[in-house]
Motif scaffolding. Structure first.
Motif, PDB file in Angstrom:
ATOM      1  N   ARG A  17      29.250  43.638  36.937  1.00 24.21           N
ATOM      2  CA  ARG A  17      30.292  44.415  37.598  1.00 24.21           C
ATOM      3  C   ARG A  17      31.619  44.308  36.837  1.00 24.21           C
ATOM      4  NH1 ARG A  17      30.644  47.223  42.359  1.00 24.21           N
ATOM      5  NH2 ARG A  17      28.494  46.989  43.011  1.00 24.21           N
ATOM      6  N   GLN A  59      47.532  46.130  36.368  1.00 25.25           N
ATOM      7  CA  GLN A  59      46.639  47.107  36.972  1.00 25.25           C
ATOM      8  C   GLN A  59      45.181  46.658  36.844  1.00 25.25           C
ATOM      9  OE1 GLN A  59      47.617  49.727  38.513  1.00 25.25           O
ATOM     10  NE2 GLN A  59      45.574  50.499  38.882  1.00 25.25           N
ATOM     11  N   HIS A  62      44.422  43.825  39.185  1.00 28.67           N
ATOM     12  CA  HIS A  62      44.183  44.300  40.553  1.00 28.67           C
ATOM     13  C   HIS A  62      42.797  44.932  40.683  1.00 28.67           C
ATOM     14  CE1 HIS A  62      47.953  43.321  42.337  1.00 28.67           C
ATOM     15  NE2 HIS A  62      48.656  44.035  41.474  1.00 28.67           N
TER      16      HIS A  62
ATOM     17  N   TYR B  87      32.659  56.869  47.131  1.00 27.78           N
ATOM     18  CA  TYR B  87      33.542  55.935  46.435  1.00 27.78           C
ATOM     19  C   TYR B  87      34.911  56.569  46.186  1.00 27.78           C
ATOM     20  CZ  TYR B  87      34.917  52.279  43.121  1.00 27.78           C
ATOM     21  OH  TYR B  87      35.566  51.248  42.478  1.00 27.78           O
ATOM     22  N   LYS B 124      31.519  49.737  46.089  1.00 22.61           N
ATOM     23  CA  LYS B 124      32.423  48.610  46.280  1.00 22.61           C
ATOM     24  C   LYS B 124      31.710  47.313  45.953  1.00 22.61           C
ATOM     25  CE  LYS B 124      35.424  47.730  49.745  1.00 22.61           C
ATOM     26  NZ  LYS B 124      35.918  47.671  51.149  1.00 22.61           N
ATOM     27  N   LEU B 145      32.024  45.013  54.575  1.00 27.60           N
ATOM     28  CA  LEU B 145      32.662  45.396  53.312  1.00 27.60           C
ATOM     29  C   LEU B 145      32.917  46.898  53.251  1.00 27.60           C
ATOM     30  CD1 LEU B 145      30.811  43.350  50.542  1.00 27.60           C
ATOM     31  CD2 LEU B 145      33.277  43.427  50.938  1.00 27.60           C
ATOM     32  N   ASP B 297      45.060  49.255  49.022  1.00 27.37           N
ATOM     33  CA  ASP B 297      44.442  48.789  47.780  1.00 27.37           C
ATOM     34  C   ASP B 297      45.530  48.554  46.741  1.00 27.37           C
ATOM     35  OD1 ASP B 297      43.055  48.329  45.493  1.00 27.37           O
ATOM     36  OD2 ASP B 297      41.883  50.190  45.539  1.00 27.37           O
ATOM     37  N   PRO B 298      45.812  47.272  46.405  1.00 26.90           N
ATOM     38  CA  PRO B 298      46.882  46.992  45.441  1.00 26.90           C
ATOM     39  C   PRO B 298      46.627  47.658  44.090  1.00 26.90           C
ATOM     40  CG  PRO B 298      46.059  44.957  46.451  1.00 26.90           C
ATOM     41  CD  PRO B 298      45.149  46.054  46.896  1.00 26.90           C
ATOM     42  N   ALA B 299      45.359  47.938  43.785  1.00 31.29           N
ATOM     43  CA  ALA B 299      45.043  48.529  42.486  1.00 31.29           C
ATOM     44  C   ALA B 299      45.519  49.978  42.385  1.00 31.29           C
ATOM     45  CB  ALA B 299      43.539  48.451  42.212  1.00 31.29           C
ATOM     46  N   GLU B 300      45.863  50.595  43.509  1.00 31.19           N
ATOM     47  CA  GLU B 300      46.381  51.962  43.450  1.00 31.19           C
ATOM     48  C   GLU B 300      47.878  52.010  43.145  1.00 31.19           C
ATOM     49  OE1 GLU B 300      45.002  54.706  43.129  1.00 31.19           O
ATOM     50  OE2 GLU B 300      42.972  54.040  43.526  1.00 31.19           O
ATOM     51  N   ILE B 301      48.570  50.904  43.441  1.00 33.84           N
ATOM     52  CA  ILE B 301      50.022  50.896  43.266  1.00 33.84           C
ATOM     53  C   ILE B 301      50.351  50.979  41.783  1.00 33.84           C
ATOM     54  CG2 ILE B 301      52.158  49.604  43.716  1.00 33.84           C
ATOM     55  CD1 ILE B 301      50.722  50.360  46.317  1.00 33.84           C
ATOM     56  N   LYS B 303      49.408  52.924  39.599  1.00 37.67           N
ATOM     57  CA  LYS B 303      48.314  53.319  38.697  1.00 37.67           C
ATOM     58  C   LYS B 303      48.718  54.562  37.897  1.00 37.67           C
ATOM     59  CE  LYS B 303      44.667  55.629  40.058  1.00 37.67           C
ATOM     60  NZ  LYS B 303      43.438  55.968  40.803  1.00 37.67           N
TER      61      LYS B 303
END
Lengths: 76, 568
Positions: A17, A59, A62, B87, B124, B145, B297-301, B303
């Motif tokens: 993954r 990024q 995260h 997804y 996910k 999840l 989702d912190p990964a979107e901030i 991006k």
């Protein structure tokens, strides 16, 4: 070049993954090493990566944290 | 007890009531106890892709986890598109796949496909269960999840011998889900920016729908008087009838919504991800705006667009916190005057085709008006999808279910099937195109046999219409392979599958045929709306251009021209 230090649970597919995430996000892997980390079913993954211009390592960190079997990740 | 019975009991224990799927060799053990389950309805679809999209439609109509099931190999690979779709649109789906028996995994056995590896980038999380005793825990984790944090699809792959082996039963404990805690300092910063902003906009995305935060959004919007735009995934999250609503932003958004974002000095993004279809050219997007970006989702901030103030949290928590912190805002009158001017000058509209054919936009707006805002609408992908987003008036969150991120043609019919399973008291209308319809219409047979009375409005222009539009605009009208011809006869096809088939090709017939379809309650209905091939979706921001270059029709760029009212 960024150095990532990742602590993974030894679960099937955990490493896959992480590696697929690099490929999905167009991250070039320069070096990668995996070794046991203690006796708790954890592994230490040390990776050196190169990012596309304009993309930040925060990024990527995260995005890595979304991996369920990832315990810790830090970037240097 | 064996692994298969443990699976069914575990599904019952986590509250699963509907499974969409198709049995086959490797998943056969699971279907045996499923046959006896009094709590789970299994809907036998005609294609696994239909099962996957149905699970998504069910999840989006109910807010609960949608479940699909397939056998190993081709059964599992047919779920790939629905998983990718779920997804990208953050839909809670659990896919249960059979796998070949453990001793032959990795030997290229009959119907073996490494589905877990295949789906790594579009799930996910995923499990391959090797110990039957783990099944209850894995199912409980998979459901938690899928539904928690940013929702999404989770795969559970079950080798046949694990399903057949004796299994212990331990009541699955619902896993503890940690909800992110908002940073109070960031909430204060966001509230301060909001109080000072002269041209603020609430940029509302699908996260507000997923979080069930539409009521709080309305309260905050009304308290602050800030204009609201709702993306394709958020249509209905704020009522279309509300005076503060400017409509949908993006490639085919309203001029007012696009301009509001583009000229804004403060974008408050709520569960939205600055998708390229919304921002247009990122370099030219909203050049003067500060950005408050709220996402779970912190990964979107940051991006796609750097956030000046990030708010990591569930949209309900975010909106509640903002509501508690926000004081009265600044004077928004000049801002509203500008936006109202644009609304009045550039409302959504369309021309009737010169050849006398039926206008597809008229069909879709009449469906919306006659069927009303209590219904659920689904769509495929293309022109009809954009017109369904533009011309149906949505008043309820989650009442427009479509494939936003992946753009999956063929989504409408199976998603409608799933939606009506989850919300049997609501009318469910699939607004489809003739290209999309031919990808997944086999599920009409499922709907007919299962008593799922969906309505399908096929907006039939005989073409892959959106592709044709791009060929017209950008490829010199060279219509390479976009004509679908005039077969099959969709009304006859519908009848052949046990549905009512209707056809309409005139303006005068539209209301009657919609009413006729609404009166049918025991069977699915397909209406073949034969429309003109040349209708186009406007406004449009051409791919790769800036939102300032939005065109209301070919060559007309109101935000570039000087006569758009006040200079803001």
């Amino acid at each position: 070049m960024h150095r990532l230090s990742v602590l993974l649970r030894n679960k099937p597919g955990a490493l896959a993954r992480v590696v697929v995430l690099f490929s999905t996000r167009d991250v070039a892997v320069e070096s990668l090493s995996l070794s046991p980390a203690g006796a708790d079913g954890l592994s230490r993954l040390d990776v050196q990566v190169r990012l596309r211009e304009g993309r930040s390592v925060d990024q990527l960190v995260h995005q890595l944290r979304r991996v369920v079997d990832l315990c810790e990740v830090s970037a240097a | 007890m064996n692994g298969a019975l443990a699976l069914i009991k575990a599904l019952e224990a986590v509250g699963c009531e509907t499974v969409f799927g198709i049995p086959g060799g490797a998943i056969l053990p699971a279907y045996d106890p499923l046959f006896d389950s009094a709590k789970i309805r299994h809907v036998l679809t005609r294609h696994e892709q239909g099962a996957g999209h149905a699970a998504s439609g069910y999840a989006q109509a109910t807010g609960r986890v949608g479940v699909c099931m397939a056998t190993s190999g081709p059964g599992a690979t047919n779920l790939v598109t629905p998983l990718a779709d779920a997804y990208l649109d953050s839909v809670p789906v659990v896919a249960i796949t059979g796998q070949v028996a453990r001793p032959v995994i990795g030997t290229d056995a009959f119907q073996e496909a490494d589905i877990r590896s295949i789906t790594l980038p579009i799930t996910k999380h995923s499990y391959q269960v090797t110990d039957p005793d783990d099944i209850p825990r894995v199912i409980a984790e998979a459901f938690a999840l899928a539904a928690s944090g940013r929702p999404g699809p989770v795969l559970v792959d079950l080798p046949k011998d694990v399903l057949a082996a004796p299994a212990g039963w331990t009541e699955p404990e619902p896993p503890v889900v940690v909800r992110p805690r908002l940073d109070p300092a960031q909430v204060r910063q966001a509230a301060d920016l909001l109080a000072r902003a002269e041209r603020p906009v609430f940029y509302v995305g699908g996260g507000v729908v997923r979080a069930g935060a539409a009521d709080l959004l309305r309260e905050l919007a009304e308290r602050t008087g800030v204009p609201v735009v709702t993306t394709l995934m958020a249509r209905g999250a704020f009522p279309d009838s509300h005076p503060q609503h400017l409509g949908m932003p993006g490639m085919h958004g309203t001029v007012a919504a696009v301009a509001a974002m583009q000229k804004s000095d403060l974008l408050i993004a709520l569960g939205a991800r600055f998708d390229d279809r919304v921002t247009g050219s990122l370099a030219r997007f909203a050049p003067e705006a500060l950005v408050v970006h709220a996402d779970i989702d912190p990964a979107e901030i940051s991006k796609n667009r750097r956030a000046d103030v990030p708010l990591i949290g569930d949209c309900r928590d975010v909106l509640r916190a903002l509501k508690a912190s926000v004081t009265t805002g600044g004077d928004l009158d000049p801002w509203w005057k500008y936006l109202d001017g644009l609304r009045t000058t550039f409302p959504l509209g369309y021309d009737w085709p010169e050849d006398g054919s039926l206008a597809p936009q008229y069909v879709i707006s009449r469906i919306g008006e006659l069927v009303g805002p209590e219904a659920i609408y689904t769509s495929g992908v293309g022109q009809h999808q954009m017109w369904a987003a533009q011309f149906v008036r949505y008043e309820r969150p989650g009442s427009f279910i479509n494939s936003g991120g992946l753009g999956t043609m063929g989504f409408a019919v199976p998603a409608a099937m799933g939606a009506v399973c989850g919300a049997p008291d609501r009318q469910v209308w699939a607004i489809d195109g003739d290209g999309c319809f031919q990808m997944t219409n086999q599920e009409l047979a499922t709907c007919a046999l299962e008593g799922l009375p969906i309505k399908v409005a096929v907006i039939n222009n005989g073409n892959l219409g959106m592709v044709r539009q791009w060929q017209n605009l950008f490829y010199g009208s060279r219509y390479s392979h976009t004509s679908l011809g005039s077969t099959p006869d969709f009304a006859l096809l519908a009848e052949a599958m046990g549905c009512v088939g209707l056809r309409c090709s005139s303006r005068a017939g539209v209301d009657d045929v919609v009413r006729e379809a609404m009166a049918v309650r025991d069977r699915p209905v397909v209406i073949d709306f034969v429309v003109g091939a040349d209708a186009q979706v406007w406004p449009m921001v051409a791919a790769g251009t800036g939102n300032d270059e939005i065109m209301t029709a070919r060559g007309l760029r109101p935000l570039c021209d000087s006569d758009t009212g006040e200079d803001l």
